[in-house]
Design an enzyme around this catalytic site. Structure first.
Site, PDB file in Angstrom:
ATOM      1  N   ASP A  40      37.096  48.339  38.509  1.00  0.00           N
ATOM      2  CA  ASP A  40      37.055  47.101  37.737  1.00  0.00           C
ATOM      3  C   ASP A  40      35.764  46.330  37.989  1.00  0.00           C
ATOM      4  O   ASP A  40      35.052  46.561  38.970  1.00  0.00           O
ATOM      5  CB  ASP A  40      38.262  46.220  38.083  1.00  0.00           C
ATOM      6  CG  ASP A  40      39.538  46.707  37.413  1.00  0.00           C
ATOM      7  OD1 ASP A  40      39.454  47.598  36.546  1.00  0.00           O
ATOM      8  OD2 ASP A  40      40.617  46.195  37.750  1.00  0.00           O
ATOM      9  N   LYS A  62      37.678  44.927  32.590  1.00  0.00           N
ATOM     10  CA  LYS A  62      38.843  44.110  32.949  1.00  0.00           C
ATOM     11  C   LYS A  62      38.437  42.807  33.603  1.00  0.00           C
ATOM     12  O   LYS A  62      39.002  42.397  34.616  1.00  0.00           O
ATOM     13  CB  LYS A  62      39.817  44.871  33.834  1.00  0.00           C
ATOM     14  CG  LYS A  62      40.259  46.230  33.298  1.00  0.00           C
ATOM     15  CD  LYS A  62      40.810  46.160  31.920  1.00  0.00           C
ATOM     16  CE  LYS A  62      42.101  45.384  31.813  1.00  0.00           C
ATOM     17  NZ  LYS A  62      42.574  45.295  30.410  1.00  0.00           N
ATOM     18  N   MET A 175      42.998  33.086  37.611  1.00  0.00           N
ATOM     19  CA  MET A 175      42.546  33.107  36.217  1.00  0.00           C
ATOM     20  C   MET A 175      43.005  31.861  35.458  1.00  0.00           C
ATOM     21  O   MET A 175      43.403  31.931  34.300  1.00  0.00           O
ATOM     22  CB  MET A 175      43.049  34.383  35.519  1.00  0.00           C
ATOM     23  CG  MET A 175      42.536  35.663  36.164  1.00  0.00           C
ATOM     24  SD  MET A 175      43.328  37.170  35.521  1.00  0.00           S
ATOM     25  CE  MET A 175      44.899  37.139  36.427  1.00  0.00           C
TER      26      MET A 175
END
Length: 256
Positions: A40, A62, A175
């Site tokens: 990632d 990602k 996030m």
């Protein structure tokens, strides 16, 4: 490396928060033995460099909010490489079981008869707490920890925030920088005190990690200015124990 069986094995490996010395020994050995490495965007160059010569290395992206390889494409790629008899390592930032889609990938691969193994890693919340000197649980202040993400849908923050309203819960939001004002207000609507301490950590675990401290009311009042790295936001009384090693103090809200 080629495995003896007709089908290869897929290891879903946590790379931790970035520095190689925060990877587990098992994770390091997995990368060192990989025949194919799918990593990632948040995985460090040092972690990727552990792969042996001749290893197929593919960056799968990602990264939240940015162009990346679709999940079904990643699934098919792992399957195709494993069917070639390769030992496939799917390297993920942090811990693969915390917002790493490990359940989806395991279910897909297992449907095709592939053997899978999960190798855990240090997640960003634990790395941030260790680096900046605060616990995630603390006697008399924090009896539980909530790991969550946040997003805004149709102008309102999505999800159920009732558990985050518990004054004895530490809430670690992954996030969630863009939606921070909305979910901060949602926590206060659920009864969380406006003066609850907040610690926002950018690039948790890395040498260049930075910390900003504020209250929940301040977080809910305006967007949080940020730098370019992944941002973890911790809400709870334990955040007041954070040692601000960037040289700024509690009203510092920006990373610029």
């Amino acid at each position: 490396m080629l495995v003896k069986n007709k089908l290869g094995k897929v290891l879903l490996v946590g790379a931790g928060p970035g520095p190689v010395d925060l990877m587990t020994v098992r994770a390091v050995r997995a990368v060192e033995s990989a025949g194919a490495l799918l990593y990632d965007a948040l995985c460090s160059e040092e972690a990727v460099a552990l792969a042996p010569p001749g290893c197929v290395r593919i960056q799968t992206g990602k990264r939240g909010g940015k162009p990346s390889m679709k999940q079904d494409e990643i699934n098919r790629l792992m399957l195709r490489l494993a069917r070639r008899g390769l030992q496939v390592v799917r390297l993920k930032g942090g811990d693969p079981s915390i917002f790493g889609r490990v359940g989806e990938e395991m279910a897909f691969l297992n449907r095709f008869g592939l053997e899978t193994e999960v190798v855990p890693g240090v997640t960003a919340a634990c790395a941030a707490a260790a680096q900046f000197g605060f616990p995630l649980t603390h006697r008399g202040e924090a009896r539980r920890v909530v790991f969550t993400t946040a997003r805004v849908e149709d102008g309102a923050v999505a999800g159920d925030w009732r558990m985050g309203g518990d004054p004895e819960a530490t809430v670690a939001v992954y996030m969630g920088a863009e939606a921070a004002p909305a979910w901060a207000r949602a926590l206060m609507a659920e009864g969380r005190a406006a003066g609850t301490p907040v610690a926002a950590v950018e690039n948790a675990g890395a040498p260049h990690a930075r910390l900003a401290e504020m209250t929940l009311a301040e977080l809910g009042a305006a967007p949080l200015r940020r730098g370019g790295g992944p941002l973890l936001i911790v809400v709870g009384e334990v955040a007041a124990l954070a040692a601000n090693r960037s040289g700024h103090h509690a009203d510092q809200r920006a990373f610029a």
